[in-house]
Design a protein around this motif. Structure first.
Motif, PDB file in Angstrom:
ATOM      1  N   SER A   1       0.956  -1.231  -0.132  1.00 17.55           N
ATOM      2  CA  SER A   1      -0.057   0.064  -0.065  1.00 17.55           C
ATOM      3  C   SER A   1       1.053   1.261  -0.077  1.00 17.55           C
ATOM      4  O   SER A   1       2.134   1.279   0.411  1.00 17.55           O
ATOM      5  CB  SER A   1      -0.806  -0.022   1.144  1.00 17.55           C
ATOM      6  OG  SER A   1      -0.104   0.234   2.371  1.00 17.55           O
TER       7      SER A   1
ATOM      8  N   LEU B   1       0.312  -8.437  -6.192  1.00 18.11           N
ATOM      9  CA  LEU B   1      -1.084  -7.733  -6.296  1.00 18.11           C
ATOM     10  C   LEU B   1      -1.694  -8.109  -7.536  1.00 18.11           C
ATOM     11  O   LEU B   1      -3.020  -8.372  -7.465  1.00 18.11           O
ATOM     12  CB  LEU B   1      -0.622  -6.195  -6.151  1.00 18.11           C
ATOM     13  CG  LEU B   1      -0.279  -5.724  -4.866  1.00 18.11           C
ATOM     14  CD1 LEU B   1      -0.067  -4.203  -5.036  1.00 18.11           C
ATOM     15  CD2 LEU B   1      -1.675  -5.887  -3.816  1.00 18.11           C
ATOM     16  N   ASP B   2      -1.211  -8.183  -8.730  1.00 21.03           N
ATOM     17  CA  ASP B   2      -1.559  -8.753  -9.939  1.00 21.03           C
ATOM     18  C   ASP B   2      -2.049 -10.303  -9.718  1.00 21.03           C
ATOM     19  O   ASP B   2      -3.236 -10.740 -10.148  1.00 21.03           O
ATOM     20  CB  ASP B   2      -0.484  -8.735 -11.126  1.00 21.03           C
ATOM     21  CG  ASP B   2      -0.130  -7.410 -11.659  1.00 21.03           C
ATOM     22  OD1 ASP B   2       0.911  -7.381 -12.466  1.00 21.03           O
ATOM     23  OD2 ASP B   2      -0.695  -6.666 -10.982  1.00 21.03           O
TER      24      ASP B   2
ATOM     25  N   GLN C   1      -5.383  -7.223  -8.455  1.00 22.83           N
ATOM     26  CA  GLN C   1      -5.288  -6.024  -8.293  1.00 22.83           C
ATOM     27  C   GLN C   1      -4.502  -5.417  -9.431  1.00 22.83           C
ATOM     28  O   GLN C   1      -3.570  -6.332 -10.192  1.00 22.83           O
ATOM     29  CB  GLN C   1      -4.915  -5.675  -6.891  1.00 22.83           C
ATOM     30  CG  GLN C   1      -6.016  -6.208  -6.018  1.00 22.83           C
ATOM     31  CD  GLN C   1      -5.719  -5.853  -4.438  1.00 22.83           C
ATOM     32  OE1 GLN C   1      -4.981  -4.546  -4.189  1.00 22.83           O
ATOM     33  NE2 GLN C   1      -6.070  -6.425  -3.523  1.00 22.83           N
ATOM     34  N   ASP C   2      -4.060  -4.269  -9.547  1.00 20.57           N
ATOM     35  CA  ASP C   2      -3.201  -3.658 -10.425  1.00 20.57           C
ATOM     36  C   ASP C   2      -1.734  -3.035  -9.743  1.00 20.57           C
ATOM     37  O   ASP C   2      -1.867  -2.286  -8.981  1.00 20.57           O
ATOM     38  CB  ASP C   2      -3.799  -2.402 -11.276  1.00 20.57           C
ATOM     39  CG  ASP C   2      -2.747  -1.702 -12.133  1.00 20.57           C
ATOM     40  OD1 ASP C   2      -3.185  -0.756 -13.017  1.00 20.57           O
ATOM     41  OD2 ASP C   2      -1.888  -2.408 -12.229  1.00 20.57           O
TER      42      ASP C   2
ATOM     43  N   SER D   1       0.003  -0.071 -10.215  1.00 11.36           N
ATOM     44  CA  SER D   1      -0.613   1.015  -9.830  1.00 11.36           C
ATOM     45  C   SER D   1       0.168   1.632  -8.505  1.00 11.36           C
ATOM     46  O   SER D   1       0.100   2.804  -8.129  1.00 11.36           O
ATOM     47  CB  SER D   1      -2.096   1.255  -9.965  1.00 11.36           C
ATOM     48  OG  SER D   1      -2.605   0.278  -8.961  1.00 11.36           O
TER      49      SER D   1
END
Ligand code: G3P
Length: 217
Positions: free
Chosen positions: A110, A132-133, A137-138, A141
């Motif tokens: 985060s 995260l991928d 999630q991206d 980013s």
């Protein structure tokens, strides 16, 4: 952008020594190594590159992590002590940074973890894009947000993109201004291999050979 190799394999480090600025390791990469041989291997890795070598603590509690981190730092003068982005890991980062020990805050998922790592004086922060991928999630980013926040806030902590799965991650990391990236050897190899380069080389050789034969005729 600094390029680190994510490995504990000395042959891979030697093979790519011209491309890399340092090495990152983690407990999973060291899992298969006999525990009596780990410190010797880590010393060899540190001596095989001039740049930073990230070595991670196993301890989880503040006092144990602090003792272990100081011990790891003694392995060689290019060691960067890897600490998890936990409450204790961030606090140990503050303490080790105040003692002049280089730190790499890992398992960052985060932007606020990254911001606290910078506040605690981390040398590097490692946002884990690939994991995260992996959960839909991206990941990149997070990297982009962290780079932007650090730019706006003037943070000196260096963004080291980690958990890299492919060449696209490398390209996106470079485009968004990440300070460093750590790549597995397989991804580094994908960065320079291209079928059209190989095909073009074959054509050049064939044409040159034909020309030489014509010249001799
Ligand atoms: O070593 C840190 C990081 O790059 C490892 O990521 O997801 O490939 O285990 P991963």
């Amino acid at each position: 952008m600094e390029i680190f190799l994510d490995t504990v394999n000395l042959d891979e480090i030697a093979l790519y020594e011209d491309f890399i600025d340092g090495v990152t390791t983690n407990p999973s990469l060291l899992a298969g190594i006999n525990s009596n041989a780990v410190r010797e291997l880590l010393q060899k890795i540190c001596k095989s590159v001039s740049g930073p070598v990230s070595i991670e603590v196993i301890s989880e509690k503040y006092e144990d992590m602090l003792v272990e981190g100081r011990e790891i730092a003694k392995i060689n003068n290019n060691v960067c002590v890897k600490l998890p982005c936990t409450f204790d890991g961030l606090r140990v980062c503050r303490k080790l940074s105040s003692e002049g020990i280089s730190t790499n805050l890992t398992l960052c998922f985060s932007p606020t973890q990254a911001l606290l790592a910078a506040a605690c004086g981390a040398t590097y922060i490692s946002p884990f894009a690939g994991r995260l991928d992996d959960v839909g999630q991206d990941g990149m980013s997070l990297v982009e947000e962290t780079v932007d926040i650090f730019d706006v806030q003037g943070c000196e902590t260096r963004v080291l993109v980690a958990s890299v799965r492919n060449v696209q991650h490398v390209i996106q990391a470079a485009l968004c201004g990440a300070d460093a990236i750590t790549v597995p050897p397989a991804v580094l190899k994908q960065c320079f291999i291209h079928p059209l380069t190989d095909k073009g080389l074959e054509i050049f050789k064939k044409d040159w050979k034909k020309k030489m034969q014509q010249t001799r005729a």
